[in-house]
Design a protein around this motif. Structure first.
Motif, PDB file in Angstrom:
ATOM      1  N   ILE A  21       0.854  -1.190   0.000  1.00 17.30           N
ATOM      2  CA  ILE A  21       0.000   0.000   0.000  1.00 17.30           C
ATOM      3  C   ILE A  21       0.889   1.240   0.000  1.00 17.30           C
ATOM      4  CG2 ILE A  21      -1.744   1.300   1.290  1.00 17.30           C
ATOM      5  CD1 ILE A  21      -2.619  -1.366   2.537  1.00 17.30           C
ATOM      6  N   ALA A  22       1.886   1.207   0.874  1.00 16.21           N
ATOM      7  CA  ALA A  22       2.860   2.290   0.968  1.00 16.21           C
ATOM      8  C   ALA A  22       4.118   1.705   1.601  1.00 16.21           C
ATOM      9  CB  ALA A  22       2.318   3.445   1.809  1.00 16.21           C
ATOM     10  N   VAL A  51      -1.604   6.687   2.752  1.00 17.59           N
ATOM     11  CA  VAL A  51      -2.037   6.058   1.501  1.00 17.59           C
ATOM     12  C   VAL A  51      -2.245   7.115   0.419  1.00 17.59           C
ATOM     13  CG1 VAL A  51      -3.887   4.745   0.397  1.00 17.59           C
ATOM     14  CG2 VAL A  51      -3.069   4.081   2.672  1.00 17.59           C
ATOM     15  N   GLU A  52      -2.878   8.222   0.780  1.00 21.85           N
ATOM     16  CA  GLU A  52      -3.101   9.316  -0.168  1.00 21.85           C
ATOM     17  C   GLU A  52      -1.771   9.873  -0.677  1.00 21.85           C
ATOM     18  OE1 GLU A  52      -4.836  13.922  -0.208  1.00 21.85           O
ATOM     19  OE2 GLU A  52      -5.171  12.638   1.525  1.00 21.85           O
ATOM     20  N   LYS A  94      -0.084   7.474  -3.150  1.00 23.34           N
ATOM     21  CA  LYS A  94      -0.811   7.474  -4.415  1.00 23.34           C
ATOM     22  C   LYS A  94      -0.435   8.709  -5.232  1.00 23.34           C
ATOM     23  CE  LYS A  94      -3.857   6.466  -7.568  1.00 23.34           C
ATOM     24  NZ  LYS A  94      -3.561   5.414  -8.568  1.00 23.34           N
ATOM     25  N   GLU A 107       3.013   8.329  -6.740  1.00 26.63           N
ATOM     26  CA  GLU A 107       2.978   7.444  -7.924  1.00 26.63           C
ATOM     27  C   GLU A 107       2.464   8.185  -9.148  1.00 26.63           C
ATOM     28  OE1 GLU A 107       1.010   5.182 -10.844  1.00 26.63           O
ATOM     29  OE2 GLU A 107      -0.245   5.513  -9.072  1.00 26.63           O
ATOM     30  N   GLU A 108       1.460   9.015  -8.964  1.00 27.26           N
ATOM     31  CA  GLU A 108       0.886   9.760 -10.088  1.00 27.26           C
ATOM     32  C   GLU A 108       1.873  10.785 -10.652  1.00 27.26           C
ATOM     33  OE1 GLU A 108      -2.574  11.457  -8.362  1.00 27.26           O
ATOM     34  OE2 GLU A 108      -3.806   9.637  -8.571  1.00 27.26           O
ATOM     35  N   THR A 135       4.118   1.692  -4.183  1.00 28.43           N
ATOM     36  CA  THR A 135       2.700   1.470  -3.950  1.00 28.43           C
ATOM     37  C   THR A 135       2.168   0.604  -5.077  1.00 28.43           C
ATOM     38  OG1 THR A 135       0.596   2.548  -3.397  1.00 28.43           O
ATOM     39  CG2 THR A 135       1.870   3.512  -5.193  1.00 28.43           C
ATOM     40  N   THR A 136       0.949   0.128  -4.931  1.00 29.19           N
ATOM     41  CA  THR A 136       0.338  -0.720  -5.947  1.00 29.19           C
ATOM     42  C   THR A 136      -0.783   0.040  -6.629  1.00 29.19           C
ATOM     43  OG1 THR A 136       0.850  -2.674  -4.601  1.00 29.19           O
ATOM     44  CG2 THR A 136      -0.763  -2.952  -6.383  1.00 29.19           C
ATOM     45  N   ASP A 137      -0.747   0.094  -7.972  1.00 28.94           N
ATOM     46  CA  ASP A 137      -1.760   0.872  -8.692  1.00 28.94           C
ATOM     47  C   ASP A 137      -3.058   0.095  -8.829  1.00 28.94           C
ATOM     48  OD1 ASP A 137      -1.451  -0.926 -10.806  1.00 28.94           O
ATOM     49  OD2 ASP A 137      -0.320   0.463 -12.070  1.00 28.94           O
ATOM     50  N   THR A 138      -4.037   0.693  -9.477  1.00 28.76           N
ATOM     51  CA  THR A 138      -5.366   0.086  -9.585  1.00 28.76           C
ATOM     52  C   THR A 138      -5.363  -1.181 -10.438  1.00 28.76           C
ATOM     53  OG1 THR A 138      -5.837   1.571 -11.453  1.00 28.76           O
ATOM     54  CG2 THR A 138      -6.564   2.279  -9.257  1.00 28.76           C
TER      55      THR A 138
END
Length: 209
Positions: free
Chosen positions: A59-60, A122-123, A126, A129-130, A151-154
């Protein structure tokens, strides 16, 4: 002499990175599977040890790889319905223990997270990563610390960004925050409320850049 050349070759390869002064985002992590010889042996050994007990789909997850001191990492983990930061530390620098790596020990501890801090971490990862993107030019770093953020993407793919001894305000603050989260996992006297406030300020800055 052979040992000196070997060490310099490692440092030059491991800490090859781009100029940090004006960088405000991570770059994609290198492909460790492409290394051969001593470097392949090093990376094939250190990551399974340092990430022991961590989820394969993080997750992180934060990793610090100092040139001369012990490597350390944290991962945000769900355990028995609760959220924890799990902090792992090697007993000594894995590279310099290359003749006796079976003696390097893992020191692990964890601390339960308040839900609001968990969500903020977590935010943050994310958002990292973006915003991760390749840097086309830069310079060579010969020492310092390389940092990895995973982190793991969608789509279920693990995304990893990295930076080296950042000097820019945003990434420097990112490292300080993650070091505090790591310290929290170790059981140090770190305020979860203060970390949350620091993340709020950082994410605002990252979104505005």
């Amino acid at each position: 002499m052979k040992q000196v050349i070997f060490t310099l070759a490692f440092i030059l390869t491991t800490f090859l990175c781009f100029g940090q002064n004006n960088i405000t985002h991570l770059q994609p992590a290198r492909d460790f599977s492409k290394y051969t010889g001593n470097l392949k042996e090093y990376y094939d050994g250190i990551f399974p040890l340092l990430y022991k007990g961590f989820s394969e789909k993080p997750i992180a997850r934060y990793t610090a790889m100092p040139a001369f001191f012990s490597q350390y990492s944290f991962s945000i983990e769900s355990i028995d319905g609760k959220e924890y930061v799990v902090s792992n530390t090697l007993s000594e620098n894995y590279w310099y223990a290359r003749d006796r790596r079976d003696e390097v020990k893992l020191i692990s501890s964890k601390t339960e997270l308040q839900n609001d801090l968990y969500l903020k971490i977590v935010e943050l990862f994310k958002l990292l990563e973006e915003q991760t993107k390749k840097i086309e030019s830069g310079m060579l770093g010969l020492d310092g610390v390389t940092y990895f953020f995973a982190t793991t993407d969608t789509n279920g793919e693990v995304k990893i960004g990295e930076t080296w001894s950042p000097q820019g305000l945003l990434l420097n603050n990112l490292v300080k925050i993650c070091d505090n989260i790591y310290a929290l996992g170790k059981g140090d006297n770190v305020s979860q409320t203060q970390i949350l406030k620091d993340i709020d300020r950082l994410t605002t800055g990252l979104k505005q850049q």
